[in-house]
Design a protein around this motif. Sequence first.
Motif, mmCIF file in Angstrom:
data_model
loop_
_atom_site.group_PDB
_atom_site.id
_atom_site.type_symbol
_atom_site.label_atom_id
_atom_site.label_comp_id
_atom_site.label_asym_id
_atom_site.label_seq_id
_atom_site.Cartn_x
_atom_site.Cartn_y
_atom_site.Cartn_z
ATOM 1 N N GLN A 32 0.831 -1.208 0.000
ATOM 2 C CA GLN A 32 0.000 0.000 0.000
ATOM 3 C C GLN A 32 0.865 1.257 0.000
ATOM 4 N N SER A 33 1.922 1.274 0.783
ATOM 5 C CA SER A 33 2.830 2.427 0.801
ATOM 6 C C SER A 33 3.494 2.605 -0.556
ATOM 7 N N ILE A 34 3.882 1.511 -1.171
ATOM 8 C CA ILE A 34 4.520 1.570 -2.491
ATOM 9 C C ILE A 34 3.506 2.032 -3.542
ATOM 10 N N ARG A 35 2.260 1.610 -3.430
ATOM 11 C CA ARG A 35 1.225 2.060 -4.367
ATOM 12 C C ARG A 35 1.032 3.579 -4.283
ATOM 13 N N ARG A 36 0.987 4.098 -3.053
ATOM 14 C CA ARG A 36 0.842 5.550 -2.893
ATOM 15 C C ARG A 36 2.019 6.290 -3.515
ATOM 16 N N ALA A 37 3.229 5.786 -3.305
ATOM 17 C CA ALA A 37 4.419 6.431 -3.861
ATOM 18 C C ALA A 37 4.417 6.371 -5.390
ATOM 19 N N THR A 38 4.027 5.242 -5.956
ATOM 20 C CA THR A 38 3.988 5.087 -7.416
ATOM 21 C C THR A 38 2.916 5.983 -8.023
ATOM 22 N N ALA A 39 1.762 6.082 -7.385
ATOM 23 C CA ALA A 39 0.712 6.984 -7.869
ATOM 24 C C ALA A 39 1.203 8.428 -7.841
ATOM 25 N N LYS A 49 -0.162 7.893 -18.083
ATOM 26 C CA LYS A 49 -1.544 7.438 -18.256
ATOM 27 C C LYS A 49 -1.924 6.381 -17.227
ATOM 28 N N ASN A 50 -1.000 5.480 -16.906
ATOM 29 C CA ASN A 50 -1.330 4.352 -16.053
ATOM 30 C C ASN A 50 -0.125 3.993 -15.195
ATOM 31 N N TRP A 51 -0.367 3.357 -14.062
ATOM 32 C CA TRP A 51 0.696 2.873 -13.194
ATOM 33 C C TRP A 51 0.258 1.544 -12.588
#
Length: 102
Positions: A32-39, A49-51
């Motif tokens: 979840q932390s990595i998802r926030r950083a990637t977003a 466009k996408n991640w």
Amino acid sequence: MRVKVAIAALLGVLAMAGVAEAHKLPVGEAKQSIRRATAGVCQELEGCKNWSVGPCQRKSLHRVDCVSTVSDQEGTACSWVTIARVPANSYEIRVHHKRIFC
């Protein structure tokens, strides 16, 4: 007397196991932390466009690595390894990137 020493030693070992478990980084929280950083990276990049994030791999009790990918409208993608880590004596998840491939 021996029984008391054995019980005290067993309680000491159990207490130490509880302390080590308290600092274990769960894979779900790391992802979840990595998802926030990637977003956040995608929002900062012009034309993103996408991640996506995945697959992830546990490297130690305190570290999880995941592959982050961003792509633009033309289909060009960049990927990198994102590391989530919990330092000793802390509960804060720290995220950083390495090995960028475009």
